[in-house]
Design a protein around this motif. Structure first.
Motif, mmCIF file in Angstrom:
data_model
loop_
_atom_site.group_PDB
_atom_site.id
_atom_site.type_symbol
_atom_site.label_atom_id
_atom_site.label_comp_id
_atom_site.label_asym_id
_atom_site.label_seq_id
_atom_site.Cartn_x
_atom_site.Cartn_y
_atom_site.Cartn_z
ATOM 1 N N ASP A 60 -46.564 -97.521 -69.549
ATOM 2 C CA ASP A 60 -46.684 -97.169 -70.692
ATOM 3 C C ASP A 60 -46.546 -98.335 -71.796
ATOM 4 O O ASP A 60 -46.108 -99.343 -71.329
ATOM 5 C CB ASP A 60 -45.593 -96.019 -71.030
ATOM 6 C CG ASP A 60 -45.409 -95.459 -72.235
ATOM 7 O OD1 ASP A 60 -46.937 -95.431 -72.942
ATOM 8 O OD2 ASP A 60 -44.539 -95.173 -72.963
ATOM 9 N N GLU A 72 -42.130 -95.924 -67.389
ATOM 10 C CA GLU A 72 -42.445 -94.660 -68.552
ATOM 11 C C GLU A 72 -41.190 -93.872 -68.970
ATOM 12 O O GLU A 72 -40.161 -93.946 -68.327
ATOM 13 C CB GLU A 72 -43.177 -93.671 -68.084
ATOM 14 C CG GLU A 72 -43.379 -92.313 -68.822
ATOM 15 C CD GLU A 72 -44.204 -92.614 -69.976
ATOM 16 O OE1 GLU A 72 -43.593 -92.442 -70.894
ATOM 17 O OE2 GLU A 72 -45.382 -93.078 -70.037
ATOM 18 N N ASP A 73 -40.955 -94.325 -70.164
ATOM 19 C CA ASP A 73 -39.648 -93.809 -71.114
ATOM 20 C C ASP A 73 -39.431 -92.310 -71.259
ATOM 21 O O ASP A 73 -38.512 -91.740 -71.452
ATOM 22 C CB ASP A 73 -39.354 -94.589 -72.120
ATOM 23 C CG ASP A 73 -40.481 -94.117 -73.430
ATOM 24 O OD1 ASP A 73 -41.623 -93.897 -73.020
ATOM 25 O OD2 ASP A 73 -40.062 -94.130 -74.744
ATOM 26 N N ASP A 74 -40.705 -91.647 -71.167
ATOM 27 C CA ASP A 74 -40.617 -90.152 -71.536
ATOM 28 C C ASP A 74 -40.359 -89.408 -69.914
ATOM 29 O O ASP A 74 -41.261 -89.521 -68.894
ATOM 30 C CB ASP A 74 -42.051 -89.627 -72.044
ATOM 31 C CG ASP A 74 -42.037 -88.027 -72.407
ATOM 32 O OD1 ASP A 74 -42.107 -87.319 -71.441
ATOM 33 O OD2 ASP A 74 -42.344 -88.007 -73.500
ATOM 34 N N ARG A 115 -43.100 -89.197 -66.950
ATOM 35 C CA ARG A 115 -42.574 -89.821 -65.665
ATOM 36 C C ARG A 115 -42.525 -89.033 -64.384
ATOM 37 O O ARG A 115 -43.103 -89.269 -63.350
ATOM 38 C CB ARG A 115 -41.112 -90.695 -66.030
ATOM 39 C CG ARG A 115 -40.599 -91.558 -64.865
ATOM 40 C CD ARG A 115 -39.518 -92.386 -65.225
ATOM 41 N NE ARG A 115 -38.352 -91.586 -65.544
ATOM 42 C CZ ARG A 115 -37.801 -91.283 -66.765
ATOM 43 N NH1 ARG A 115 -38.213 -91.842 -67.937
ATOM 44 N NH2 ARG A 115 -36.883 -90.501 -66.719
ATOM 45 N N LYS A 173 -53.232 -91.052 -73.383
ATOM 46 C CA LYS A 173 -52.660 -89.552 -73.251
ATOM 47 C C LYS A 173 -53.011 -88.602 -74.546
ATOM 48 O O LYS A 173 -53.373 -89.198 -75.416
ATOM 49 C CB LYS A 173 -51.207 -89.996 -73.559
ATOM 50 C CG LYS A 173 -50.468 -90.741 -72.468
ATOM 51 C CD LYS A 173 -48.981 -91.112 -72.919
ATOM 52 C CE LYS A 173 -48.173 -92.050 -71.832
ATOM 53 N NZ LYS A 173 -46.913 -92.284 -72.389
ATOM 54 N N GLU A 198 -37.395 -96.443 -66.638
ATOM 55 C CA GLU A 198 -37.653 -96.017 -68.191
ATOM 56 C C GLU A 198 -37.764 -96.990 -69.120
ATOM 57 O O GLU A 198 -37.745 -96.708 -70.143
ATOM 58 C CB GLU A 198 -36.557 -94.877 -68.164
ATOM 59 C CG GLU A 198 -35.148 -95.525 -68.236
ATOM 60 C CD GLU A 198 -34.236 -94.270 -68.478
ATOM 61 O OE1 GLU A 198 -33.155 -94.671 -69.159
ATOM 62 O OE2 GLU A 198 -34.379 -93.235 -67.736
ATOM 63 N N ASP A 232 -40.625 -86.415 -68.809
ATOM 64 C CA ASP A 232 -41.422 -85.508 -68.238
ATOM 65 C C ASP A 232 -42.857 -86.021 -67.916
ATOM 66 O O ASP A 232 -43.261 -85.573 -66.934
ATOM 67 C CB ASP A 232 -41.812 -84.385 -69.348
ATOM 68 C CG ASP A 232 -40.831 -83.469 -69.976
ATOM 69 O OD1 ASP A 232 -40.012 -83.134 -68.902
ATOM 70 O OD2 ASP A 232 -40.784 -83.080 -71.019
#
Length: 284
Positions: free
Chosen positions: A66, A22-24, A28, A115, A46, A26
């Motif tokens: 993601d 996951e690159d976000d 993650r 999401k 990420e 928060d």
């Protein structure tokens, strides 16, 4: 997106390893918190390239993925992971169109969650998956050596020497049909003695059909089967049924079982699936 998850925190469980891709930051951190509450040792990445290597190195039983990642997108990451791992992939995305869900499943994901999601919902899915597939590694390790060394009753052939093409009789723990064999406890599948690597969703579909024998299993029933204990309402949408079709197409491809002349799985148009007739399959 909620700021945290809820529920009791479990101690680390043997064999419970998860990878978060996951690159976000928060999201993650939230995913890591949810998984650690469920007793997982968690590794986070990420980007897709690092995620693929992390899965290869740590061999997780669960991976959250993601779709919108820098570099390699989540669909390609799922395809590459599927080339060497049977980790249970839950794909996460802000995209809520049915085509995105189907693309994710077709790429190799087992589940798809949009999401923003509720932490309780994600944890419920994770816990249902764990209950369903009995993935405590300590139990698997203790069971497999015993199964491999135990003598066959009444002089029956062992798993290594049994001829899978002889009828549907098999040693305890195995189901067989036309050369296809499956063992629920050891989570093994082979065709004519050659092992077949299946995702957990594909394995689950095949097991349900094998257990049903010539009885037709509806797409609705298979959709609930895939959702496991999380299927609290019993409602099955068209998207759920389409997901079954996607998983089934992937399963057929791995079994080399064409729809037009099935050896293993027969489609009953408009209803569902059942095992192919043994005599008809023998004439292929």
């Amino acid at each position: 997106m909620p700021n945290g998850s809820s529920g009791a925190v479990l101690p680390l469980q043997p064999g419970r390893v998860a990878v978060v891709i996951e690159d976000d930051a928060d999201i993650r951190n939230l995913l890591q918190a949810i998984l650690e509450q469920a007793g997982f040792r968690t590794f986070a990445c990420e980007n897709g390239a690092d995620g693929i290597e992390c899965v290869r190195t740590n061999q997780p039983i669960l991976t959250t993925l993601d779709i919108s990642l820098p570099g390699i997108d989540g669909f390609e990451v799922a395809r590459q992971i599927r080339s060497f791992s049977t980790t249970y992939i839950i794909m996460l995305s802000a995209r809520d169109e049915e085509i995105d869900t189907l693309m994710g499943l077709d790429a190799g994901a087992d589940d798809y969650l949009t999401k923003p999601f509720r932490p309780r919902e994600l944890r419920a899915r994770i816990e249902a998956m764990l209950r369903r597939y009995h993935l405590a590694k300590a139990e698997q390790v203790s069971a497999e050596p015993a199964a491999a060394t135990a003598p066959s009753p009444s002089g029956a052939p062992s798993a290594e020497t049994a001829d899978p093409s002889v009828g549907d009789t098999e040693e305890p723990g195995w189901l067989s049909h036309n050369g296809l064999r499956i063992n629920e406890e050891m989570w093994l599948c082979d065709v004519d003695g050659a092992p077949v690597e299946l995702t957990r969703s594909e394995f689950d579909l095949l097991l349900a059909i094998m257990q049903g024998a010539r009885r037709v299993i509806s797409k609705e029933s298979l959709a609930l089967e895939l959702r496991g204990d999380y299927a609290s309402t019993g409602y099955v949408s068209d998207s759920d049924k389409r997901a079954v079709e996607v998983h089934m197409a992937n399963l057929r491809r791995k079994l080399n079982d064409p729809v037009g002349s099935p050896r293993f799985i027969e489609t009953v148009r408009g209803v569902g699936y059942r095992l192919a007739d043994a005599k008809r399959a023998a004439r292929r």
